[in-house]
Design an enzyme around this catalytic site. Sequence first.
Site, PDB file in Angstrom:
ATOM      1  N   HIS A 121      37.335  44.815  44.166  1.00 46.97           N
ATOM      2  CA  HIS A 121      36.334  43.799  44.497  1.00 46.97           C
ATOM      3  C   HIS A 121      36.491  43.470  45.988  1.00 46.97           C
ATOM      4  CE1 HIS A 121      34.654  39.686  44.536  1.00 46.97           C
ATOM      5  NE2 HIS A 121      34.069  39.966  43.387  1.00 46.97           N
ATOM      6  N   ASP A 198      45.206  41.740  41.365  1.00 50.69           N
ATOM      7  CA  ASP A 198      44.003  40.939  41.195  1.00 50.69           C
ATOM      8  C   ASP A 198      43.744  40.843  39.692  1.00 50.69           C
ATOM      9  OD1 ASP A 198      41.430  40.071  40.779  1.00 50.69           O
ATOM     10  OD2 ASP A 198      40.478  41.439  42.201  1.00 50.69           O
ATOM     11  N   GLN A 201      39.780  39.786  36.246  1.00 50.12           N
ATOM     12  CA  GLN A 201      39.103  40.301  35.050  1.00 50.12           C
ATOM     13  C   GLN A 201      40.055  40.525  33.886  1.00 50.12           C
ATOM     14  OE1 GLN A 201      35.903  40.420  34.796  1.00 50.12           O
ATOM     15  NE2 GLN A 201      35.320  40.203  36.944  1.00 50.12           N
ATOM     16  N   LYS A 224      36.389  32.287  34.946  1.00 52.75           N
ATOM     17  CA  LYS A 224      36.087  33.469  34.135  1.00 52.75           C
ATOM     18  C   LYS A 224      36.802  33.415  32.788  1.00 52.75           C
ATOM     19  CE  LYS A 224      35.658  36.500  38.190  1.00 52.75           C
ATOM     20  NZ  LYS A 224      34.227  36.635  38.442  1.00 52.75           N
ATOM     21  N   CYS A 363      29.834  43.019  44.284  1.00 50.22           N
ATOM     22  CA  CYS A 363      30.892  42.782  45.278  1.00 50.22           C
ATOM     23  C   CYS A 363      31.859  43.945  45.335  1.00 50.22           C
ATOM     24  CB  CYS A 363      31.647  41.484  44.989  1.00 50.22           C
ATOM     25  SG  CYS A 363      30.606  40.047  45.047  1.00 50.22           S
TER      26      CYS A 363
END
Lengths: 408, 146
Positions: A121, A198, A201, A224, A363
């Site tokens: 991302h 990261d 997700q 999220k 993104c």
Amino acid sequence: MDIHSIRSQFPILDQSVNDHPLVYLDSAATSQKPTSVINTVNQYYQEYNSNVHRGVHTLGTKATDAYEAAREKVRNFIHAKSTQEIIFTRGTTTALNTVAASYGRVNLKAGDEIVISYMEHHSNIIPWQQVAKYTGATLKYIPLTEDGTISLEDVRNTITNQTKIVSLTYISNVLGTINPIKEITKIAHEHGAIMVVDGAQSTPHMKVDVTDLDCDFYAFSGHKMCGPTGMGVLYGKQHLLEQMEPIEFGGEMIDFVNLYDSTWKELPWKFEAGTPIIAGAIGLGAAIDFLETIGLDAIHKHEHELVGYAMEKVSSIEGVTIYGPSAENRAGVLTFNIEGVHPHDVATVLDTEGIAVRAGHHCAQPLMKWLNVSATARASFYLYNTKEDVDRFVEGLVISKEFFHNVF
Amino acid sequence: MSFNNLDALYRQVIMDHYKKPRNKGILEDGNLVIDMNNPTCGDRIRLTMKEEDGKIVDVKFEGEGCSISMASASMMTQLVKGKDVKTAMELSKTFSQIVQGKEYTTDLDLGDIEALQGVSKFPARIKCATLAWKGLEKGIHDKHSM
């Protein structure tokens, strides 16, 4: 998992959009919020809104206790060793920027390497581009295999003894690929590099154990995972965080302030300058309670079934391309294009059917380049989605195809 | 199955411009190049124009994007080609009102651009429709502030 009971806890899902019952398939952008989270945030504002770590009054103590209790919930949720390793931030982007600015800029020099991948991302690309520009370090990309996964062989070929930072996403927000972070962390450590993950997700959708992964930093967002927007977390190993200087200065983060110099509070507060995101943190704590009641394994299994079902149905529509790996190695994300129809046009047609999907570059412009497309459409699933949602989505795709076939 | 709303957005004439864009390509003897993009969705347009004595002698566009952005670019080039700069700016203003669903009055010939009126019912798509026109305005503005 009782899907009807779960759905009844998300009031927003019970509405019509453009005269059709809403089908929300954009949870990878932001998830919906259950009543328990909305009520917890409300209750804070209605009953004990106060600043934290300041006053001695009753409400202030109550707010501070709730804020710090949320930190303990987060620690337990990602299996960190200590709450000193849990820093509250504005989101994944701020968390990754903090590592880049506070660790990267200070510890890297010309000749060093930063390793990321083509599936990152923008928030896990640009902070490292900036570190590279600032320090003279080199930014390197791990290539992707044909089906949009990362092979350990390519990881070994990219990471060298000059590599100081490896920063990768756990799950791709476009391809749904689940990366072998534990194995990659081991390779990074063998070369003396630190591992940044990261987790935007992954954290909402699967069990995460930062101690078992042995990663050095782990970033994620609350919004999220059923929590409020504007709230995120940076996990970092204590010995690294202790060496690092804050990047924001002001109230809350100081110990003593003299005329020309000041000292910082201990971890984690030295990284939390200014009035923190109190309602956000308390709301995130409620989101964690909610997710743990259902169970991350059950959520993961449910989404895995949905995406498998969706892939089977969507791939049977002629002229649809699905990007990324097979359902076995995929989280609840389905990115696709319909031949001859621009993804924006697909998203508009689906919207008129009450179905919310994302269209654009997500993104991830370098990944779009790798896929050789300018944009894609994406459906993403969460614990509240059903097979009926998938059926409606597939019907919507057929309608899109039919409509554009008719007008041409 | 009824496509009422969609039919209002994707009028036949729009699809015709999308499938058979007018003035597509790069103007080799142009004196203005304008690159526009919509960073949120990846739409991209390059306008090349030849402007002489306050008149748009020729204009072409090149790029990639959704049906609305590409059809609008095609319609725009068709309409402003041969017009003077002042008229082109007026047309741009009128177009902006059309796609926002606002009242508009003009004596100018609007060509095909009124077909994009349906965009006003889809607020998320207004930026797609105005991208080429914003490019035109930018080109004219840059040239005249040099």
